[in-house]
Design a protein around this motif. Sequence first.
Motif, PDB file in Angstrom:
ATOM      1  N   ILE A   1      42.164  56.540  47.957  1.00  0.00           N
ATOM      2  CA  ILE A   1      41.360  57.676  47.499  1.00  0.00           C
ATOM      3  C   ILE A   1      40.595  58.277  48.677  1.00  0.00           C
ATOM      4  N   ALA A   2      40.018  57.424  49.490  1.00  0.00           N
ATOM      5  CA  ALA A   2      39.309  57.899  50.684  1.00  0.00           C
ATOM      6  C   ALA A   2      40.279  58.601  51.632  1.00  0.00           C
ATOM      7  N   ALA A   3      41.513  58.104  51.679  1.00  0.00           N
ATOM      8  CA  ALA A   3      42.534  58.724  52.531  1.00  0.00           C
ATOM      9  C   ALA A   3      42.839  60.138  52.058  1.00  0.00           C
ATOM     10  N   LEU A   4      42.969  60.311  50.748  1.00  0.00           N
ATOM     11  CA  LEU A   4      43.224  61.643  50.194  1.00  0.00           C
ATOM     12  C   LEU A   4      42.091  62.604  50.527  1.00  0.00           C
ATOM     13  N   GLU A   5      40.860  62.129  50.391  1.00  0.00           N
ATOM     14  CA  GLU A   5      39.710  62.985  50.693  1.00  0.00           C
ATOM     15  C   GLU A   5      39.671  63.335  52.177  1.00  0.00           C
ATOM     16  N   ALA A   6      39.951  62.351  53.030  1.00  0.00           N
ATOM     17  CA  ALA A   6      39.949  62.596  54.471  1.00  0.00           C
ATOM     18  C   ALA A   6      41.042  63.586  54.853  1.00  0.00           C
ATOM     19  N   MET A   7      42.215  63.470  54.227  1.00  0.00           N
ATOM     20  CA  MET A   7      43.318  64.393  54.484  1.00  0.00           C
ATOM     21  C   MET A   7      42.949  65.811  54.058  1.00  0.00           C
ATOM     22  N   PHE A   8      42.337  65.908  52.895  1.00  0.00           N
ATOM     23  CA  PHE A   8      41.933  67.214  52.369  1.00  0.00           C
ATOM     24  C   PHE A   8      40.994  67.917  53.355  1.00  0.00           C
ATOM     25  N   HIS A   9      39.975  67.195  53.792  1.00  0.00           N
ATOM     26  CA  HIS A   9      38.990  67.800  54.695  1.00  0.00           C
ATOM     27  C   HIS A   9      39.575  68.045  56.088  1.00  0.00           C
ATOM     28  N   ALA A  10      40.497  67.189  56.516  1.00  0.00           N
ATOM     29  CA  ALA A  10      41.144  67.407  57.819  1.00  0.00           C
ATOM     30  C   ALA A  10      41.936  68.711  57.808  1.00  0.00           C
ATOM     31  N   HIS A  11      42.618  68.976  56.696  1.00  0.00           N
ATOM     32  CA  HIS A  11      43.389  70.212  56.585  1.00  0.00           C
ATOM     33  C   HIS A  11      42.458  71.422  56.521  1.00  0.00           C
ATOM     34  N   ILE A  12      41.394  71.313  55.743  1.00  0.00           N
ATOM     35  CA  ILE A  12      40.435  72.419  55.637  1.00  0.00           C
ATOM     36  C   ILE A  12      39.802  72.706  56.996  1.00  0.00           C
ATOM     37  N   ASP A  13      39.442  71.661  57.726  1.00  0.00           N
ATOM     38  CA  ASP A  13      38.848  71.836  59.053  1.00  0.00           C
ATOM     39  C   ASP A  13      39.820  72.533  59.999  1.00  0.00           C
ATOM     40  N   PHE A  14      41.099  72.162  59.917  1.00  0.00           N
ATOM     41  CA  PHE A  14      42.113  72.781  60.769  1.00  0.00           C
ATOM     42  C   PHE A  14      42.222  74.275  60.469  1.00  0.00           C
ATOM     43  N   ILE A  15      42.209  74.626  59.192  1.00  0.00           N
ATOM     44  CA  ILE A  15      42.295  76.040  58.804  1.00  0.00           C
ATOM     45  C   ILE A  15      41.062  76.808  59.290  1.00  0.00           C
ATOM     46  N   ALA A  16      39.893  76.196  59.162  1.00  0.00           N
ATOM     47  CA  ALA A  16      38.672  76.856  59.619  1.00  0.00           C
ATOM     48  C   ALA A  16      38.706  77.103  61.125  1.00  0.00           C
ATOM     49  N   GLN A  17      39.305  76.170  61.859  1.00  0.00           N
ATOM     50  CA  GLN A  17      39.413  76.310  63.316  1.00  0.00           C
ATOM     51  C   GLN A  17      40.490  77.308  63.720  1.00  0.00           C
TER      52      GLN A  17
ATOM     53  N   LEU B   1      56.065  71.703  54.360  1.00  0.00           N
ATOM     54  CA  LEU B   1      55.580  71.561  52.989  1.00  0.00           C
ATOM     55  C   LEU B   1      56.138  70.301  52.327  1.00  0.00           C
ATOM     56  N   LEU B   2      57.401  69.995  52.607  1.00  0.00           N
ATOM     57  CA  LEU B   2      58.012  68.787  52.048  1.00  0.00           C
ATOM     58  C   LEU B   2      57.385  67.528  52.632  1.00  0.00           C
ATOM     59  N   ARG B   3      57.161  67.521  53.955  1.00  0.00           N
ATOM     60  CA  ARG B   3      56.530  66.376  54.615  1.00  0.00           C
ATOM     61  C   ARG B   3      55.098  66.188  54.108  1.00  0.00           C
ATOM     62  N   TYR B   4      54.394  67.285  53.983  1.00  0.00           N
ATOM     63  CA  TYR B   4      53.012  67.267  53.505  1.00  0.00           C
ATOM     64  C   TYR B   4      52.954  66.667  52.099  1.00  0.00           C
ATOM     65  N   ARG B   5      53.813  67.169  51.218  1.00  0.00           N
ATOM     66  CA  ARG B   5      53.807  66.701  49.836  1.00  0.00           C
ATOM     67  C   ARG B   5      54.134  65.206  49.761  1.00  0.00           C
ATOM     68  N   GLU B   6      55.078  64.760  50.577  1.00  0.00           N
ATOM     69  CA  GLU B   6      55.457  63.349  50.580  1.00  0.00           C
ATOM     70  C   GLU B   6      54.303  62.481  51.065  1.00  0.00           C
ATOM     71  N   CYS B   7      53.574  62.967  52.065  1.00  0.00           N
ATOM     72  CA  CYS B   7      52.414  62.236  52.584  1.00  0.00           C
ATOM     73  C   CYS B   7      51.344  62.083  51.504  1.00  0.00           C
ATOM     74  N   VAL B   8      51.077  63.162  50.786  1.00  0.00           N
ATOM     75  CA  VAL B   8      50.096  63.119  49.706  1.00  0.00           C
ATOM     76  C   VAL B   8      50.572  62.200  48.586  1.00  0.00           C
ATOM     77  N   ARG B   9      51.855  62.328  48.246  1.00  0.00           N
ATOM     78  CA  ARG B   9      52.401  61.518  47.154  1.00  0.00           C
ATOM     79  C   ARG B   9      52.331  60.029  47.482  1.00  0.00           C
ATOM     80  N   ASP B  10      52.570  59.670  48.739  1.00  0.00           N
ATOM     81  CA  ASP B  10      52.498  58.264  49.138  1.00  0.00           C
ATOM     82  C   ASP B  10      51.096  57.705  48.929  1.00  0.00           C
ATOM     83  N   ARG B  11      50.065  58.500  49.287  1.00  0.00           N
ATOM     84  CA  ARG B  11      48.692  58.023  49.104  1.00  0.00           C
ATOM     85  C   ARG B  11      48.362  57.910  47.613  1.00  0.00           C
ATOM     86  N   LEU B  12      48.843  58.850  46.827  1.00  0.00           N
ATOM     87  CA  LEU B  12      48.614  58.788  45.386  1.00  0.00           C
ATOM     88  C   LEU B  12      49.293  57.561  44.773  1.00  0.00           C
ATOM     89  N   ALA B  13      50.505  57.273  45.233  1.00  0.00           N
ATOM     90  CA  ALA B  13      51.225  56.102  44.726  1.00  0.00           C
ATOM     91  C   ALA B  13      50.484  54.816  45.082  1.00  0.00           C
TER      92      ALA B  13
END
Length: 205
Positions: free
Chosen positions: A85-101, A129-141
């Motif tokens: 769960i912490a990994a998902l949150e960290a990934m979310f914020h890492a992506h948002i930070d990248f977009i802001a930059q 997009l496929l790699r991203y989704r798989e990364c998220v799905r792995d953490r959810l699993a």
Amino acid sequence: MPAKTYLSADERRARTVAAVVDICAREDPARITTGNIAEHMHVTQGALFKHFPSKDAIWEAVASWTAEQVMSRLEAAAAGAGDPIAALEAMFHAHIDFIAQHPGVPRLLVGQLQHDRQTPARRVVRSLLLRYRECVRDRLAEANQSGLLRPGLDIDAAATQFIGTVQGLVMQALMLGDMARIGGMAAGVFAIYLHGIRKDPGSTR
């Protein structure tokens, strides 16, 4: 007179990628020409094409850089987290930070996906997009196996929603014309997402 700075071919290609990302923050990617890129870099179009055989090759390099940046940041964020769960949150914020930059990146990705033809850059973006989704799905699993998610949660749907939540923030920021605001909205939006997937602390199932 200052000494002339000589850059390697790789350095010049990297500068071109950075220039395109910068221009995309202010211009519609569909309207960006090699002339615009050359002017931004203070070089001739001929100099530009010494390092890229075509405009498509430039866009492919930009898309590849974006893909590697996004995935490396997501993977690093997940690796440093204490649980899925912490990994998902960290990934979310890492992506948002990248977009802001790099506010030009969302325009770039959307622009490539809107192409009618299968350009090399569009293929790179689809692969991202496929790699991203798989990364998220792995953490959810992993979170599901650890009993952290609510019973019966559709993992595929949750992965889709994670990406859709990021995309929703991006689209609102684009409509408002203020990509800097995306960071301020991120924490509250992710909390709502998490509320929908996480197991109720009081549940015995």
